[in-house]
Design an enzyme around this catalytic site. Structure first.
Site, PDB file in Angstrom:
ATOM      1  N   LYS A 115     103.639  59.828  12.502  1.00  0.00           N
ATOM      2  CA  LYS A 115     103.429  60.012  11.068  1.00  0.00           C
ATOM      3  C   LYS A 115     104.715  60.455  10.368  1.00  0.00           C
ATOM      4  O   LYS A 115     105.737  60.658  11.013  1.00  0.00           O
ATOM      5  CB  LYS A 115     102.283  60.994  10.832  1.00  0.00           C
ATOM      6  CG  LYS A 115     100.977  60.594  11.534  1.00  0.00           C
ATOM      7  CD  LYS A 115     100.385  59.278  11.038  1.00  0.00           C
ATOM      8  CE  LYS A 115      99.393  58.654  11.993  1.00  0.00           C
ATOM      9  NZ  LYS A 115      98.112  59.330  12.097  1.00  0.00           N
TER      10      LYS A 115
HETATM   11  C1  LIG Z   1      96.732  59.171  12.683  1.00  0.00           C
HETATM   12  C2  LIG Z   1      95.507  58.967  11.875  1.00  0.00           C
HETATM   13  C3  LIG Z   1      94.391  59.821  11.963  1.00  0.00           C
HETATM   14  C4  LIG Z   1      94.209  60.850  13.029  1.00  0.00           C
HETATM   15  O1  LIG Z   1      95.163  61.751  13.176  1.00  0.00           O
HETATM   16  P1  LIG Z   1      95.121  62.742  14.434  1.00  0.00           P
HETATM   17  O2  LIG Z   1      96.269  63.613  14.154  1.00  0.00           O
HETATM   18  O3  LIG Z   1      95.258  61.897  15.670  1.00  0.00           O
HETATM   19  O4  LIG Z   1      93.797  63.435  14.385  1.00  0.00           O
HETATM   20  C5  LIG Z   1      93.350  59.649  11.082  1.00  0.00           C
HETATM   21  N1  LIG Z   1      93.347  58.660  10.172  1.00  0.00           N
HETATM   22  C6  LIG Z   1      94.372  57.793  10.082  1.00  0.00           C
HETATM   23  C7  LIG Z   1      94.303  56.702   9.047  1.00  0.00           C
HETATM   24  C8  LIG Z   1      95.472  57.899  10.945  1.00  0.00           C
HETATM   25  O5  LIG Z   1      96.461  57.009  10.873  1.00  0.00           O
END
Ligand SMILES: *Cc1c(COP(=O)(O)O)cnc(C)c1O
Length: 306
Positions: A106
Site C-alpha cells: 500500500k
Molecule cells: C489491502 C486491502 C484490504 C485489506 O488490508 P489488510 O491490511 O490486509 O487487512 C482491504 N481492502 C482492499 C481494497 C485492499 O486492497
C-alpha cells in the site's frame, strides 16, 4: 459494497454475522455510485461500504447524504486511497468510518496493520474497546469502581493492537508518503498520455473532482484484439510485472457456497474483471520504465509486421 475489491471488504461483513450485498460497479470507474447503491438498499441494510478502487475516491459526500437520509453508516474502504481527495476534502475526513491498510504493497506500510479514522466519539470508543479485548480502564466509562486495579471487559473484543516497532516504521513512512503519492501521480499521467494513443486499450475514467492517488494503474483490453489472458501472459514472459485486480468477490468458491452467488449476477464487474490488467506502478519507477511497459504492451497487442 462492490464485487470489485479485495475479499477482505466482504469478509469483514461476514465476521460480524451480517450478509454482504453486492452492487454492480460503474463500468467507467470500476467503483460503486450512490444511485445504484440506493437502489439495492433493503430494510435490513445497516451500512454502505464504498471501495476507493485503485486510489480513486468514490463520491463519499453523496454516500453520506444517502446514509443520513436512510439512517445508515458509511464505512469507506480506503486501503488504496490514502491521501486521496473528493473536491478537496481528504479521504478519512468524510465517511463515518474510513479504513486504511498498511500492508507492504500500500501507499505506506507498518509491515502489517492499518488504521480507522472517525469523527464520532462513540465509534472511536468502541474501536478502542474492540481492539484490546473489549476492555476499558477509563473510570468514566466503567459500571463500577472497586479500586485502582479495576478494569472492565464490556464487549467481546480482539487483540488488534499495533506494536510500537510497527509504529516506528509507520512514522518514518508517514513523512515520505506525500512524495510517494506525487511520484505515482506523475507516472500515472505518463501512462495516461502514452496509452491514450493505443486504440486496443481502454483507460479507467477519472472523475473531474477526484484527487486520485493511484495505488494501481488498471487498464482494460478491448474485445476483438488479443485476449486479456494472451496479453497478460506475454507481458509476464517479457518480464513486466502485471497483475489482475480483482477476481469479483462473489465468484470466489466461499462466496458461491455461502451466499449462493454466481456468474451473471454483476455483469459490469465481471466484464471489468475479464478485461482488466494492472500495469506496474511504484514510486521508484522512472519515466523510461513506464515507456518500456507501454512499448512492450504495444508489441504484444500488435506484433511487428502484423
Ligand atoms: C489491502 C486491502 C484490504 C485489506 O488490508 P489488510 O491490511 O490486509 O487487512 C482491504 N481492502 C482492499 C481494497 C485492499 O486492497
Amino acid at each position: 459494497m462492490p464485487p470489485i475489491t479485495f475479499v477482505a471488504t466482504a469478509n469483514a461483513v461476514l465476521y460480524v454475522g451480517a450478509t454482504p450485498r453486492f452492487v454492480d460497479i460503474d463500468p467507467d470507474t470500476a467503483t460503486v455510485n450512490a444511485t445504484s447503491v440506493e437502489a439495492a438498499l433493503s430494510r435490513r441494510t445497516k451500512a454502505i461500504l464504498p471501495v476507493d478502487y485503485a486510489g480513486q475516491p468514490c463520491d463519499i459526500p453523496a454516500f453520506m447524504r444517502l446514509a443520513r437520509r436512510r439512517g445508515l453508516v458509511v464505512i469507506e474502504d480506503a486501503a488504496h486511497s490514502l491521501g486521496a481527495r473528493c473536491r478537496g476534502k481528504r479521504v478519512g475526513a468524510m465517511a463515518d468510518l474510513t479504513v486504511f491498510s498498511f500492508h507492504p504493497v500500500k501507499h505506506m506500510t507498518t509491515g502489517e496493520g492499518g488504521m480507522v479514522t472517525t469523527n464520532d466519539e462513540q465509534f472511536a470508543r468502541h474501536l478502542r474497546l474492540f481492539g484490546s479485548h473489549g476492555i476499558t480502564k477509563d473510570p468514566s466509562q466503567m459500571k463500577a469502581s472497586e479500586g485502582p486495579w479495576y478494569y472492565e471487559m464490556q464487549h467481546l473484543g480482539f487483540n488488534y493492537r499495533i506494536t510500537d516497532i510497527q509504529c516506528a516504521l509507520g512514522l518514518t513512512q508517514l513523512s515520505k508518503v506525500e512524495k510517494f503519492i506525487q511520484a505515482r501521480r506523475k507516472l500515472a499521467a505518463v501512462y495516461d498520455r502514452l496509452l491514450g494513443a493505443i486504440p486496443e486499450v481502454q483507460l479507467v475514467a477519472t472523475r473531474p473532482w477526484a484527487y486520485h492517488t493511484y495505488h494501481l494503474y488498471p487498464i482494460r483490453i478491448r474485445a476483438g484484439t488479443k485476449s486479456r489472458r494472451q496479453v497478460f501472459e506475454a507481458l509476464r514472459a517479457k518480464g513486466i510485472g502485471v497483475q489482475v485486480h480483482y477476481i469479483p468477490v462473489h465468484l470466489h468458491p466461499y462466496y458461491r457456497d455461502h451466499l449462493n452467488t454466481k456468474e451473471g449476477m454483476f455483469p459490469d464487474a465481471e466484464a471489468f474483471y475479464r478485461s482488466e490488467i494492472s500495469l506496474p506502478l511504484f514510486p521508484q519507477m522512472r519515466e523510461t520504465d513506464v515507456r518500456r511497459v507501454v512499448r512492450t504492451l504495444e508489441e504484444v497487442i500488435r506484433p511487428r509486421g502484423s
